[in-house]
Write a protein that holds these residues in place. Structure first.
Motif, PDB file in Angstrom:
ATOM      1  N   GLN A 125       0.823  -1.207   0.000  1.00  0.00           N
ATOM      2  CA  GLN A 125       0.000   0.000   0.000  1.00  0.00           C
ATOM      3  C   GLN A 125       0.858   1.258   0.000  1.00  0.00           C
ATOM      4  N   LEU A 126       2.009   1.208   0.625  1.00  0.00           N
ATOM      5  CA  LEU A 126       2.892   2.374   0.713  1.00  0.00           C
ATOM      6  C   LEU A 126       3.715   2.591  -0.550  1.00  0.00           C
ATOM      7  N   VAL A 127       4.087   1.513  -1.212  1.00  0.00           N
ATOM      8  CA  VAL A 127       4.963   1.648  -2.371  1.00  0.00           C
ATOM      9  C   VAL A 127       4.218   2.246  -3.567  1.00  0.00           C
ATOM     10  N   SER A 128       2.908   2.095  -3.605  1.00  0.00           N
ATOM     11  CA  SER A 128       2.132   2.638  -4.723  1.00  0.00           C
ATOM     12  C   SER A 128       2.251   4.158  -4.839  1.00  0.00           C
ATOM     13  N   PRO A 129       2.018   4.924  -3.762  1.00  0.00           N
ATOM     14  CA  PRO A 129       2.211   6.371  -3.888  1.00  0.00           C
ATOM     15  C   PRO A 129       3.664   6.761  -4.152  1.00  0.00           C
ATOM     16  N   LEU A 130       4.606   5.981  -3.645  1.00  0.00           N
ATOM     17  CA  LEU A 130       6.018   6.265  -3.923  1.00  0.00           C
ATOM     18  C   LEU A 130       6.322   6.067  -5.405  1.00  0.00           C
ATOM     19  N   ARG A 131       5.713   5.042  -5.999  1.00  0.00           N
ATOM     20  CA  ARG A 131       5.878   4.794  -7.434  1.00  0.00           C
ATOM     21  C   ARG A 131       5.195   5.898  -8.243  1.00  0.00           C
ATOM     22  N   ASN A 132       3.984   6.274  -7.841  1.00  0.00           N
ATOM     23  CA  ASN A 132       3.255   7.331  -8.546  1.00  0.00           C
ATOM     24  C   ASN A 132       3.978   8.675  -8.481  1.00  0.00           C
ATOM     25  N   ALA A 133       4.712   8.898  -7.409  1.00  0.00           N
ATOM     26  CA  ALA A 133       5.463  10.145  -7.251  1.00  0.00           C
ATOM     27  C   ALA A 133       6.801  10.103  -7.989  1.00  0.00           C
ATOM     28  N   GLY A 134       7.137   8.962  -8.569  1.00  0.00           N
ATOM     29  CA  GLY A 134       8.383   8.843  -9.314  1.00  0.00           C
ATOM     30  C   GLY A 134       9.606   8.614  -8.447  1.00  0.00           C
ATOM     31  N   LEU A 135       9.409   8.145  -7.225  1.00  0.00           N
ATOM     32  CA  LEU A 135      10.543   7.882  -6.347  1.00  0.00           C
ATOM     33  C   LEU A 135      11.067   6.460  -6.479  1.00  0.00           C
ATOM     34  N   VAL A 136      10.194   5.521  -6.849  1.00  0.00           N
ATOM     35  CA  VAL A 136      10.612   4.139  -7.073  1.00  0.00           C
ATOM     36  C   VAL A 136      10.048   3.652  -8.402  1.00  0.00           C
ATOM     37  N   LYS A 137      10.670   2.613  -8.928  1.00  0.00           N
ATOM     38  CA  LYS A 137      10.195   1.957 -10.147  1.00  0.00           C
ATOM     39  C   LYS A 137       9.954   0.491  -9.823  1.00  0.00           C
TER      40      LYS A 137
END
Length: 138
Positions: A44-56
């Protein structure tokens, strides 16, 4: 301002990815296991991080997650803002007495300065000195 488990665990994800930066992708399962956290919560946490361009995300049998940029270019503030929202010690600053409003602004600015000057690389490389081996002399 209180950082919730979202911010704390989000930083955990980012620190683990920074430690393996340039290597293979890391699975959330391995991060969850290493830190005794819920894999479902980390998803659940990695999704917003991915959407923000911080992770792939990398698909496939050896897939997982990697940082989208060098760890020195991503700050703790970037992560906290994505997961926690704006950094502010109190709501509605305009309605405060001028002296208190100035205090809240100074506190906010100090917190932002610390978060924005601390990179994920700094956190990944942090050592409190306890991990050095003991030397025994006989």
């Amino acid at each position: 301002m209180k950082i919730s488990t979202k911010g704390r665990y989000g930083l955990t994800i980012m620190i683990e990815l920074a430690k393996k930066y340039g290597d293979r992708p890391i699975s959330l399962k391995s991060i969850a296991k290493a830190h005794n956290l819920s894999e479902h919560y980390l998803e659940q946490l990695v999704s917003p991080l991915r959407n923000a361009g911080l992770v792939k995300s990398i698909r496939g049998a050896y897939g997982g997650y990697v940082l989208a940029d060098h760890p020195a270019k991503i700050t703790a503030g970037d992560v906290i803002r994505v997961l926690e929202g704006p950094i502010s010690p109190v709501e509605e600053l305009e309605e405060e007495e001028p002296a208190k409003r100035e205090l809240w602004i100074r506190i906010r600015d100090a917190v932002q300065e610390v978060l924005d000057s601390t990179t994920i690389e700094d956190l990944a490389k942090y050592s409190n000195g306890d991990d050095e081996a003991y030397m025994f002399y006989i």
